[in-house]
Design a protein around this motif. Structure first.
Motif, PDB file in Angstrom:
ATOM      1  N   UNK A 410      14.055 -25.532  -0.086  1.00  0.00           N
ATOM      2  CA  UNK A 410      12.559 -25.473  -0.317  1.00  0.00           C
ATOM      3  C   UNK A 410      11.718 -24.493  -0.286  1.00  0.00           C
ATOM      4  N   UNK A 411      12.110 -23.426   0.574  1.00  0.00           N
ATOM      5  CA  UNK A 411      11.335 -22.187   0.320  1.00  0.00           C
ATOM      6  C   UNK A 411      11.666 -21.636  -0.959  1.00  0.00           C
ATOM      7  N   UNK A 412      12.815 -21.611  -1.666  1.00  0.00           N
ATOM      8  CA  UNK A 412      12.956 -20.671  -2.910  1.00  0.00           C
ATOM      9  C   UNK A 412      12.257 -21.524  -3.985  1.00  0.00           C
ATOM     10  N   UNK A 417       4.662 -21.569  -6.529  1.00  0.00           N
ATOM     11  CA  UNK A 417       3.333 -21.995  -6.295  1.00  0.00           C
ATOM     12  C   UNK A 417       2.813 -21.309  -4.911  1.00  0.00           C
ATOM     13  N   UNK A 418       3.218 -20.631  -4.503  1.00  0.00           N
ATOM     14  CA  UNK A 418       2.889 -20.100  -2.942  1.00  0.00           C
ATOM     15  C   UNK A 418       2.112 -18.556  -3.521  1.00  0.00           C
ATOM     16  N   UNK A 419       0.929 -18.699  -2.794  1.00  0.00           N
ATOM     17  CA  UNK A 419       0.055 -17.534  -2.923  1.00  0.00           C
ATOM     18  C   UNK A 419       0.414 -16.351  -1.727  1.00  0.00           C
ATOM     19  N   UNK A 420       0.887 -17.166  -0.541  1.00  0.00           N
ATOM     20  CA  UNK A 420       1.073 -16.144   0.516  1.00  0.00           C
ATOM     21  C   UNK A 420       1.775 -17.275   1.499  1.00  0.00           C
ATOM     22  N   UNK A 421       2.692 -16.887   2.045  1.00  0.00           N
ATOM     23  CA  UNK A 421       3.523 -17.462   3.049  1.00  0.00           C
ATOM     24  C   UNK A 421       2.766 -16.975   4.498  1.00  0.00           C
ATOM     25  N   UNK A 422       2.870 -17.812   5.356  1.00  0.00           N
ATOM     26  CA  UNK A 422       1.954 -17.687   6.581  1.00  0.00           C
ATOM     27  C   UNK A 422       3.406 -17.668   7.546  1.00  0.00           C
ATOM     28  N   UNK A 423       3.647 -16.517   8.361  1.00  0.00           N
ATOM     29  CA  UNK A 423       4.486 -16.181   9.442  1.00  0.00           C
ATOM     30  C   UNK A 423       5.725 -16.280   9.164  1.00  0.00           C
ATOM     31  N   UNK A 424       6.071 -15.877   7.828  1.00  0.00           N
ATOM     32  CA  UNK A 424       7.425 -15.927   7.182  1.00  0.00           C
ATOM     33  C   UNK A 424       7.494 -14.438   6.886  1.00  0.00           C
ATOM     34  N   UNK A 425       8.089 -13.588   7.637  1.00  0.00           N
ATOM     35  CA  UNK A 425       8.281 -12.266   7.207  1.00  0.00           C
ATOM     36  C   UNK A 425       9.177 -11.889   5.940  1.00  0.00           C
ATOM     37  N   UNK A 426      10.127 -12.471   5.850  1.00  0.00           N
ATOM     38  CA  UNK A 426      10.893 -12.359   4.655  1.00  0.00           C
ATOM     39  C   UNK A 426      10.193 -12.575   3.430  1.00  0.00           C
TER      40      UNK A 426
END
Length: 432
Positions: A410-412, A417-426
């Protein structure tokens, strides 16, 4: 921000005192702009700091931000001055369930309705990795229509509070309502302990008194650990059977919430399409193409500043990235593109995407999928013009399967479409 007379922060008017605790007071309140009635919990910062409860207060804020459910008291806003913290919460006009029970036991149908609402609220909390740990009638409120609202998450635990063995070890709760394994101090599952407390509440609703009682605390704990109780003669056989499975001293054999909901007594009076859990809603429309992706969004008016603060600041306070139950990100892509990508990801995992309520989708495992028991809730918020906040969270299914799906697929897949992840340091680092 100032407190002027009986007006707090120039936003809320304080009314009469509702209750008082060791660290603060609760008042009736009124939103000066909207005119809506609220309750305002005023906490003394100095007392909290002296008692070393700062982290507990932060946790309570974080928990209440995660558990937005019809049968959980809603936290609208948190404000602070140098000396006070103000929790603006939903006003439950019916007061504590405890006060209602002082007048005697409830009729079976009334007790069942409240128990159904309690179980669905607790199930939702558990799906968010939240374990209440102090369920009792004093912490259950009623609204003006007599519907139940779970409150007071001051002793709650989050999933990351568990040790490596997956258990909690802090002994807490109210003696007559705690599970045997909590007393034993050998580690316990938060969900199983909450279920025991729900059983005590059910007994009290129907009987008007506690199943386990003794003025001597040691004798009380012995009764709890041996599950020594006696049902009154007016208890239906179905209730007796249900309680016998809830009051199993062995938590591994104790009934689960899913099994409680499947019991014949619990299901009475529930309509086939009744919504009892915001995370699991029947009869959704499947999303199969862009022509079918018109989704009413949760608009800015529905999203408070507190929500945004919690999403962007509180989400990383307590949980390591690889333990999070939620995946959060912002996007500036058009909604059809976002949904199309979710459909694409769902298909790759053999999950069907269904439209549910306002701004809500569900990815559900198909029968032939290895993830057939996994359900993932997706909420889409419009936080400004052409900017969206998306949250994915596990609604049901195996936690390990869910985490594998997040990290491996899912993440990859969502990166584009992601501008910024929230709380996911990597991911934050990879976007720099």
């Amino acid at each position: 921000m100032v407190k002027n007379g009986n007006v707090v922060m120039q936003k809320y008017e304080l009314g009469r005192l509702l209750g008082q605790g060791n660290f603060g007071k609760v008042y009736y309140g009124r939103d000066l702009e909207s005119g809506h009635n609220v309750a305002i919990k005023v906490i003394d910062k100095e007392k909290v700091q002296k008692a070393e409860l700062t982290e507990q207060t932060k946790r309570e804020i974080s928990v209440m931000a995660m558990v937005k459910h019809p049968h959980v008291v809603q936290l609208y806003e948190v404000m602070a001055t140098k000396s006070k913290i103000y929790f603006v919460i939903e006003q439950a006009k019916g007061g504590e369930l405890f006060n209602k029970l002082t007048k005697g036991r409830l009729k079976e149908d009334a007790a069942r309705k409240l128990f159904q609402q309690l179980i669905n609220a607790v199930e939702f909390c558990h799906s968010r990795g939240v374990y209440h740990r102090d369920l009792k009638p004093e912490n259950l409120l009623l609204d003006e229509n007599g519907n139940l609202k779970v409150s007071d998450f001051g002793l709650s635990a989050l999933a990351e509070s568990k040790r490596q063995d997956g258990l909690l070890y802090t002994t807490c709760g109210t003696p007559a309502y705690v599970a045997p394994e909590v007393i034993g101090r050998k580690g316990y599952e938060g969900a199983k302990a909450d279920i025991w407390s729900c059983g005590v509440i059910l007994f009290v609703l129907l009987a008007g008194y506690l199943p386990f009682y003794d003025s001597n605390l040691i004798y009380l704990y012995r009764k709890i650990c041996k599950a020594e109780y006696k049902c009154p003669n007016w208890f239906p056989l179905e209730v007796r059977k249900l309680l016998s499975r809830i009051f199993d001293p062995n938590p591994h054999k104790r009934i689960s919430i899913a099994e409680i909901k499947a019991s014949s007594w619990f299901k009475k009076g529930l309509g086939s399409k009744q919504v009892v859990n915001q995370n699991v809603i029947a009869d959704g429309d499947a999303v199969s193409s862009l022509d079918n992706t018109k989704l009413e969004l949760i608009k800015p008016a529905s999203v408070s500043a507190f929500d945004i603060i919690c999403w962007f600041n509180l989400s990383g306070l307590f949980i390591d990235d690889d333990q999070k139950e939620e995946l959060r990100f912002t996007s500036v892509k058009p909604v059809p593109v976002i949904i199309s990508k979710l459909v694409e990801v769902g298909k790759s995992l053999n999950l069907e995407v269904k439209k549910k309520e306002v701004g809500f989708l569900m990815l559900e495992g198909l029968n032939e999928s290895r993830y057939e028991t996994v359900c993932i809730g997706v909420q889409i918020f419009e936080i400004s013009v052409s900017r969206y906040f998306i949250e994915l969270s596990r609604s049901s299914g195996d936690a390990i399967d869910y985490q594998n799906m997040l990290t491996q697929t899912i993440r990859p897949a969502l990166d584009e479409i992601v501008q910024a992840w929230q709380g996911v340091q990597s991911h934050q680092q990879s976007l720099k």
